[in-house]
Write an enzyme that holds these catalytic residues in place. Sequence first.
Site, PDB file in Angstrom:
ATOM      1  CG  ASP A 209      -2.084  -0.857   1.182  1.00 43.55           C
ATOM      2  OD1 ASP A 209      -2.237  -1.566   0.164  1.00 43.55           O
ATOM      3  OD2 ASP A 209      -2.877  -0.856   2.142  1.00 43.55           O
ATOM      4  CE  LYS A 211       3.443   5.060   7.475  1.00 42.99           C
ATOM      5  NZ  LYS A 211       2.847   6.341   7.807  1.00 42.99           N
ATOM      6  NE  ARG A 216      -5.010   3.550  10.444  1.00 43.18           N
ATOM      7  CZ  ARG A 216      -4.269   2.588  11.005  1.00 43.18           C
ATOM      8  NH1 ARG A 216      -3.078   2.889  11.523  1.00 43.18           N
ATOM      9  NH2 ARG A 216      -4.692   1.347  11.035  1.00 43.18           N
ATOM     10  CD  GLU A 260      -2.935   7.809   7.010  1.00 41.41           C
ATOM     11  OE1 GLU A 260      -2.753   9.037   7.081  1.00 41.41           O
ATOM     12  OE2 GLU A 260      -2.410   7.000   7.792  1.00 41.41           O
ATOM     13  CG  PHE A 314      -5.610   1.564   4.600  1.00 42.45           C
ATOM     14  CD1 PHE A 314      -5.709   0.741   5.713  1.00 42.45           C
ATOM     15  CD2 PHE A 314      -5.209   2.869   4.790  1.00 42.45           C
ATOM     16  CE1 PHE A 314      -5.434   1.201   6.980  1.00 42.45           C
ATOM     17  CE2 PHE A 314      -4.927   3.357   6.055  1.00 42.45           C
ATOM     18  CZ  PHE A 314      -5.034   2.512   7.154  1.00 42.45           C
ATOM     19  CE  LYS A 392       6.041   2.821  11.293  1.00 46.55           C
ATOM     20  NZ  LYS A 392       5.340   3.822  12.127  1.00 46.55           N
TER      21      LYS A 392
END
Length: 526
Positions: A209, A211, A216, A260, A314, A392
């Site tokens: 994904d 970022k 958030r 997000e 997501f 991440k």
Amino acid sequence: MRFLDLAATSAAVAATTGRRAKVELLADALRALDLSEVSVGSGYLAGELRQRQTGVGWASLRDLPPPAAEPTLTVTAVDAAIDEIAAVHGPGSQARRRHLLAALLGAATADEQRLLVDLFRGELRQGAQAGLLADAVAKAAEVPVTAVRRALLLAGDLRAVALAARTGGAAALAGFGLRVGRPLAPMLAQSAPSVDAALQATGVPAVVDVKLDGIRIQVHRSGDDVAVFTRSLDEITARLPGVVAAVRALPVRDVVLDGEAIGLDTAGRPLPFPQTSSRAARRATTAATGVTSASGAADVAPLAEATALTPYFFDLLHLDGDDLIDLPGRQRWARLADVVDGSLLVGRAEVEDPEQAGAVFAAAIDAGQEGVVVKSPDAPYDAGRRGTAWVKVKPRHTLDLVVLAVEWGSGRREGWLSNLHLGARDPRTGEFVMLGKTFKGLTDDLLRWQTERFLGLAVERGDWVVRVRPEQVVEIAFDGVLASTRYPGGVALRFARVLRYRDDKSAAEADTIDTVRALHAGRPTD
């Protein structure tokens, strides 16, 4: 139970360093509580008052009455007294509240007074973090700790979970489910220095994904009612009218989404995080629209709102009566794509090898994004935990650390608090381990803000150093981790600099000394 016994347990837990010993002490206290006291007593052990707002501030606790010579208070009596204090309002309320508070504190012994003051201030620091209390509840009720942790994540209420465990055991805990409108702790990602290292943790095939460098959000919708929560579970519905409008337009009845919110420039590229954060901090007003939701949040059309943020989702946690958190990621994401338009989905690609993952990472950075999150498509949504299923990767090392003290500046920075003492959390003790200092990356605005902020958190003011309560989280970028004999953790950060303050994170969510040592050893964090 006598309130003194609870105070003694709290003091004993604070004086104990071993995790197992802390759990035993807490479990013994939980067993000793009458069923009518479990909800209140477990909250006290966690440092929480059942009454969220009491009207008792710092000034009210500055001068305490002489302590009682003998203990007379019970857990139930203390709760009733705080209830009465919290209920005071209207003319003469300040004097009435002071009178009731003085009566409660005057009936408390010295040890009881210490616990009461910490509870009123929200500063009970005894090393009894949520994980320890979950273990203690499980031990006291003789139920699996996994059942307690899951119920705690879904309920978000230690007191309710502790009572359910004592009264109904594992069966009662299984009754806790995701409830639309009540936020749950989000699934978190570990850090890795490269996509290769991330894939070693998740395995392949994996999903990568993009970022986003936004805030958030967890969005709950039931019918026409929409609520938006931050990573720290604070509600900010009125501040994100564009998010509300986008989710209200989905072809669903009930939904819980993870994603997000980010600000975009006219070319569609992401704005710097401070600008996104600033937009989220601005409250929409009902003056811009005549529509207000059932929750009282103002709904402002996104095109008419100059400070709108765009949501990108997501994950999907609930859809029209079905909880999805236990499903593998690929099933959740397939259903997400069925109900959310592709223009509102985070960029995602399935990869088979590091070369493919590296290409996605490079494209994300070129587009101005923060990095990528590599995910295992077979993993469930592990609410509130940071496992190896999500990893991440950013183009630089960053850590979320806690400010332990600040030094007064000199020269151009004279009169401002400048040099930060940075600490990482020790998960075994709940304390913080100093890693070094930095004054790099601080603008004049940040210097002004942090001077006011840390003077408000000060516990000791010296001529050179101001020591503060370890509450403020700051995101630090650095070039590497060095061995150090100067600092107690044995490591220090190389060329540390401030990126931003993280008001969306609590100190309990800061990165650990284990993560720092893993980076020093050159291995993926776990």
